[in-house]
Design an enzyme around this catalytic site. Structure first.
Site, PDB file in Angstrom:
ATOM      1  N   LYS A  23       0.837  -1.211   0.000  1.00 25.70           N
ATOM      2  CA  LYS A  23       0.000   0.000   0.000  1.00 25.70           C
ATOM      3  C   LYS A  23       0.867   1.254   0.000  1.00 25.70           C
ATOM      4  CE  LYS A  23      -1.785   1.705   4.100  1.00 25.70           C
ATOM      5  NZ  LYS A  23      -1.413   3.087   4.343  1.00 25.70           N
ATOM      6  N   ASN A  24       1.881   1.271   0.873  1.00 28.49           N
ATOM      7  CA  ASN A  24       2.654   2.499   1.048  1.00 28.49           C
ATOM      8  C   ASN A  24       3.645   2.745  -0.090  1.00 28.49           C
ATOM      9  OD1 ASN A  24       1.159   3.061   3.266  1.00 28.49           O
ATOM     10  ND2 ASN A  24       2.692   2.379   4.756  1.00 28.49           N
ATOM     11  N   CYS A 117      -4.861   7.647   9.728  1.00 26.76           N
ATOM     12  CA  CYS A 117      -5.020   7.037  11.058  1.00 26.76           C
ATOM     13  C   CYS A 117      -4.631   8.044  12.138  1.00 26.76           C
ATOM     14  CB  CYS A 117      -4.142   5.803  11.176  1.00 26.76           C
ATOM     15  SG  CYS A 117      -4.754   4.406  10.228  1.00 26.76           S
ATOM     16  N   ARG A 122       0.236  14.499  13.307  1.00 23.61           N
ATOM     17  CA  ARG A 122       0.909  14.136  12.046  1.00 23.61           C
ATOM     18  C   ARG A 122       1.018  15.382  11.176  1.00 23.61           C
ATOM     19  NH1 ARG A 122      -1.400   8.516   9.749  1.00 23.61           N
ATOM     20  NH2 ARG A 122       0.596   8.485   8.663  1.00 23.61           N
ATOM     21  N   ASP A 307       4.539   0.192  11.881  1.00 16.80           N
ATOM     22  CA  ASP A 307       3.280  -0.396  11.409  1.00 16.80           C
ATOM     23  C   ASP A 307       3.131  -1.857  11.824  1.00 16.80           C
ATOM     24  OD1 ASP A 307       2.401   1.919  10.118  1.00 16.80           O
ATOM     25  OD2 ASP A 307       3.629   1.468   8.372  1.00 16.80           O
ATOM     26  N   ARG A 399      -8.570  -0.209   4.579  1.00 13.58           N
ATOM     27  CA  ARG A 399      -7.675   0.785   3.974  1.00 13.58           C
ATOM     28  C   ARG A 399      -6.341   0.152   3.583  1.00 13.58           C
ATOM     29  NH1 ARG A 399      -6.480   5.272   7.521  1.00 13.58           N
ATOM     30  NH2 ARG A 399      -5.207   5.702   5.714  1.00 13.58           N
TER      31      ARG A 399
HETATM   32  N1  EPU Z   1       6.369  14.210  10.866  1.00 10.15           N
HETATM   33  C1  EPU Z   1       6.448  15.568  11.164  1.00 10.15           C
HETATM   34  N2  EPU Z   1       6.378  16.447  10.132  1.00 10.15           N
HETATM   35  C2  EPU Z   1       6.223  16.065   8.838  1.00 10.15           C
HETATM   36  C3  EPU Z   1       6.143  14.687   8.541  1.00 10.15           C
HETATM   37  C4  EPU Z   1       6.218  13.792   9.581  1.00 10.15           C
HETATM   38  O1  EPU Z   1       6.572  15.947  12.324  1.00 10.15           O
HETATM   39  O2  EPU Z   1       6.168  16.929   7.959  1.00 10.15           O
HETATM   40  C5  EPU Z   1       6.432  13.224  11.961  1.00 10.15           C
HETATM   41  C6  EPU Z   1       5.119  12.482  12.110  1.00 10.15           C
HETATM   42  O3  EPU Z   1       4.215  13.186  12.925  1.00 10.15           O
HETATM   43  C7  EPU Z   1       5.565  11.163  12.704  1.00 10.15           C
HETATM   44  C8  EPU Z   1       6.962  10.959  12.129  1.00 10.15           C
HETATM   45  O4  EPU Z   1       7.361  12.219  11.627  1.00 10.15           O
HETATM   46  O5  EPU Z   1       5.635  11.261  14.099  1.00 10.15           O
HETATM   47  C9  EPU Z   1       7.043   9.943  11.020  1.00 10.15           C
HETATM   48  O6  EPU Z   1       6.134  10.266  10.008  1.00 10.15           O
HETATM   49  P1  EPU Z   1       6.392   9.929   8.475  1.00 10.15           P
HETATM   50  O7  EPU Z   1       6.244  11.185   7.702  1.00 10.15           O
HETATM   51  O8  EPU Z   1       7.644   9.142   8.327  1.00 10.15           O
HETATM   52  O9  EPU Z   1       5.159   8.977   8.164  1.00 10.15           O
HETATM   53  P2  EPU Z   1       4.096   9.157   7.010  1.00 10.15           P
HETATM   54  O10 EPU Z   1       4.759   9.447   5.731  1.00 10.15           O
HETATM   55  O11 EPU Z   1       2.986  10.015   7.473  1.00 10.15           O
HETATM   56  C10 EPU Z   1       4.259   6.645   6.326  1.00 10.15           C
HETATM   57  C11 EPU Z   1       3.280   5.532   6.171  1.00 10.15           C
HETATM   58  C12 EPU Z   1       2.795   5.106   7.532  1.00 10.15           C
HETATM   59  C13 EPU Z   1       3.993   4.671   8.358  1.00 10.15           C
HETATM   60  C14 EPU Z   1       5.013   5.801   8.441  1.00 10.15           C
HETATM   61  C15 EPU Z   1       6.293   5.435   9.165  1.00 10.15           C
HETATM   62  C16 EPU Z   1       2.264   6.050   4.043  1.00 10.15           C
HETATM   63  C17 EPU Z   1       1.049   6.447   3.315  1.00 10.15           C
HETATM   64  N3  EPU Z   1       2.161   5.975   5.365  1.00 10.15           N
HETATM   65  O12 EPU Z   1       3.524   7.692   6.957  1.00 10.15           O
HETATM   66  O13 EPU Z   1       1.945   3.999   7.332  1.00 10.15           O
HETATM   67  O14 EPU Z   1       3.578   4.304   9.651  1.00 10.15           O
HETATM   68  O15 EPU Z   1       5.367   6.220   7.109  1.00 10.15           O
HETATM   69  O16 EPU Z   1       6.925   4.370   8.531  1.00 10.15           O
HETATM   70  O17 EPU Z   1       3.296   5.771   3.441  1.00 10.15           O
HETATM   71  C18 EPU Z   1       0.101   2.606   7.696  1.00 10.15           C
HETATM   72  O18 EPU Z   1       0.362   2.065   6.617  1.00 10.15           O
HETATM   73  O19 EPU Z   1      -0.755   2.137   8.505  1.00 10.15           O
HETATM   74  C19 EPU Z   1       0.805   3.822   8.060  1.00 10.15           C
HETATM   75  C20 EPU Z   1       0.406   4.630   9.045  1.00 10.15           C
END
Ligand code: EPU
Length: 420
Positions: A23-24, A117, A122, A307, A399
């Site tokens: 998915k990601n 989620c 975030r 995850d 999802r």
């Molecule tokens: N963060 C910030 N500022 C930003 C971006 C992130 O403070 O601009 C913080 C977030 O709040 C969090 C941490 O950095 O505490 C990590 O967030 P990251 O940006 O790495 O995660 P994401 O891109 O929002 C993706 C996956 C998530 C997975 C995380 C970590 C997708 C669509 N989602 O999220 O997947 O947990 O990376 O590996 O790629 C899931 O599949 O259930 C899921 C939540």
């Protein structure tokens, strides 16, 4: 009350399951198709709720798509204003992936704050800060975000304040069509970032260092769509491994990248599972009872994935002794704790950790998924509970899992989708 998954636990699993595309990976790849001229074709795409939402966004941004069997073709064919439809944009975090492609295509993008989620705060500050460094103008009016760059983006040397997966992907998509060179320092190293870079390279992008903390991109004038097979979903693979550990018996997990799954497998091995790797596959077998693993931590790749934390925690609920799973990435990873305890588990949330005192047996309950991975974890836990458990909140699970009930049923579990 709507839909629920009915799980009759207490039956060991037996059989093989094939892991679908991640998915990601698929979600940023679909957004990246908007950067390209001509058609992009992704093979083996799972029909997840978030994929359907992405297709609504792509349509609004002037793309046509077509399912061909399990492959998905996307082609941009019309000019469109860079406005993301409210519903899908709010429904998932991945709407943020449309920022950079829409800026390149439409000169600007307007969207609400992305949803997803509820794992704690975030923010998207790193995405926006990086785009700002590349010459975009960021403007919040109440809840609505507008980012514009009518004359295009310019390469920049940018250090991410933390290795955000999503922000790395946004800035990669911004850099490939920006003028000049971009250097991203402190980039995320997750396999999904590498997969996105591999697709973009196939389309003509010039990228070096994806999978390392420093990514260097030379902007090009144009990208041409390509055929791409997204990587297998390491979290679905971890869910299947945890399911075998929870229910007992064995599961052969086919089509998986063992390296990406290694931290999950190591924890399950320490808990007493037998882990038998093969080429692109692994068999996870539980014979007898598991034992607690002490304290384990999630982290950014290549550490144990955030995850996978809830599903692994689910398997440890009946392990003899204590375990604790601490998530260093998100504040609210274990909303599933309430459901675990309703099933008879002894868990307590302490800060970002879930502390687990193993119990001999779990019993049936009505539980509710609050988020995607926590929902899958409730199903994994219910596999070990004697009697009938009802897991509500199926829309969260959908999802990220095309057909979790069907996959587990093929392995001998008694799980089915019911309507109330
Ligand atoms: N963060 C910030 N500022 C930003 C971006 C992130 O403070 O601009 C913080 C977030 O709040 C969090 C941490 O950095 O505490 C990590 O967030 P990251 O940006 O790495 O995660 P994401 O891109 O929002 C993706 C996956 C998530 C997975 C995380 C970590 C997708 C669509 N989602 O999220 O997947 O947990 O990376 O590996 O790629 C899931 O599949 O259930 C899921 C939540």
């Amino acid at each position: 009350m709507g839909e629920y998954l009915l799980v009759r636990g207490g039956r060991p699993l037996e059989g093989a399951a094939r892991v679908p595309a991640a998915k990601n990976s698929v979600l940023p790849l679909l957004a990246a198709a908007l950067l390209c001229e001509g058609e992009s074709f992704f093979t083996q795409v799972p029909r997840l709720a978030d994929v359907q939402q992405s297709l609504v966004i792509l349509s609004a941004l002037g793309c046509e798509y077509q399912w061909r069997g399990r492959g998905l073709a996307v082609r941009r064919c019309a000019e469109a204003p860079g406005v993301l439809p409210e519903g899908p944009a709010r429904a998932m975090r991945s709407s943020v992936f449309y920022l950079a492609p829409a800026i390149h295509r439409c000169g600007r993008v307007r969207m609400p704050m992305p949803g997803g989620c509820k794992l704690g705060p975030r923010p998207i500050d790193i995405h926006l800060d990086g785009l700002d460094k590349m010459g975009a103008r960021v403007d919040w009016r109440g809840e609505t975000l507008t980012v514009s760059a009518p004359w295009g983006l310019t390469g920049a040397d940018y250090t991410l304040r933390l290795p955000s997966v999503g922000a790395t992907e946004t800035l990669l998509m911004a850099a490939v069509l920006a003028k000049g060179e971009t250097v991203l320092r402190g980039a995320a190293m997750e396999p999904e970032v590498v997969d996105l870079a591999a697709f973009l390279q196939r389309c003509g992008a010039r990228i070096e260092g994806a999978g390392s903390p420093m990514i260097r991109v030379q902007g090009v004038r144009e990208l041409r769509g390509a055929v791409h097979t997204p990587i297998p979903d390491r979290i679905v693979a971890a869910t299947l491994a945890a399911a075998a550990a929870s229910a007992g018996g064995w599961v052969r997990i086919q089509n998986c990248q063992l390296e990406a799954l290694a931290p999950t497998l190591e924890i399950l091995r320490r808990a007493g599972c037998r882990v038998e790797p093969a080429a692109n596959a692994v068999t996870v077998r539980r014979v007898g009872w598991l034992r607690g693993v002490g304290r384990v931590y999630t982290g950014v790749y290549p550490a144990f994935s955030t995850d996978a934390a809830p599903v692994v925690a689910a398997a440890l609920l009946t392990a003899a002794g204590r375990s604790a799973v601490e998530d260093t990435v998100f504040e609210n990873r274990f909303a599933c704790a309430e459901g675990f305890n309703a099933l008879g588990a002894k868990t307590a949330r302490a800060g970002r950790a879930l502390e687990i005192e193993g119990v001999r047996a779990l019993g049936p309950a009505r539980v509710e998924a609050k988020d995607l991975r926590g929902g899958a974890a409730l199903v994994v836990a219910a596999l070990a509970a004697q009697g009938e458990t009802k897991v509500y909140g199926v829309e969260h699970i959908r999802r990220g899992y095309g057909d979790l009930a069907g996959t587990l049923a093929n392995l001998g579990a008694q799980v089915r989708l019911c309507q109330e």
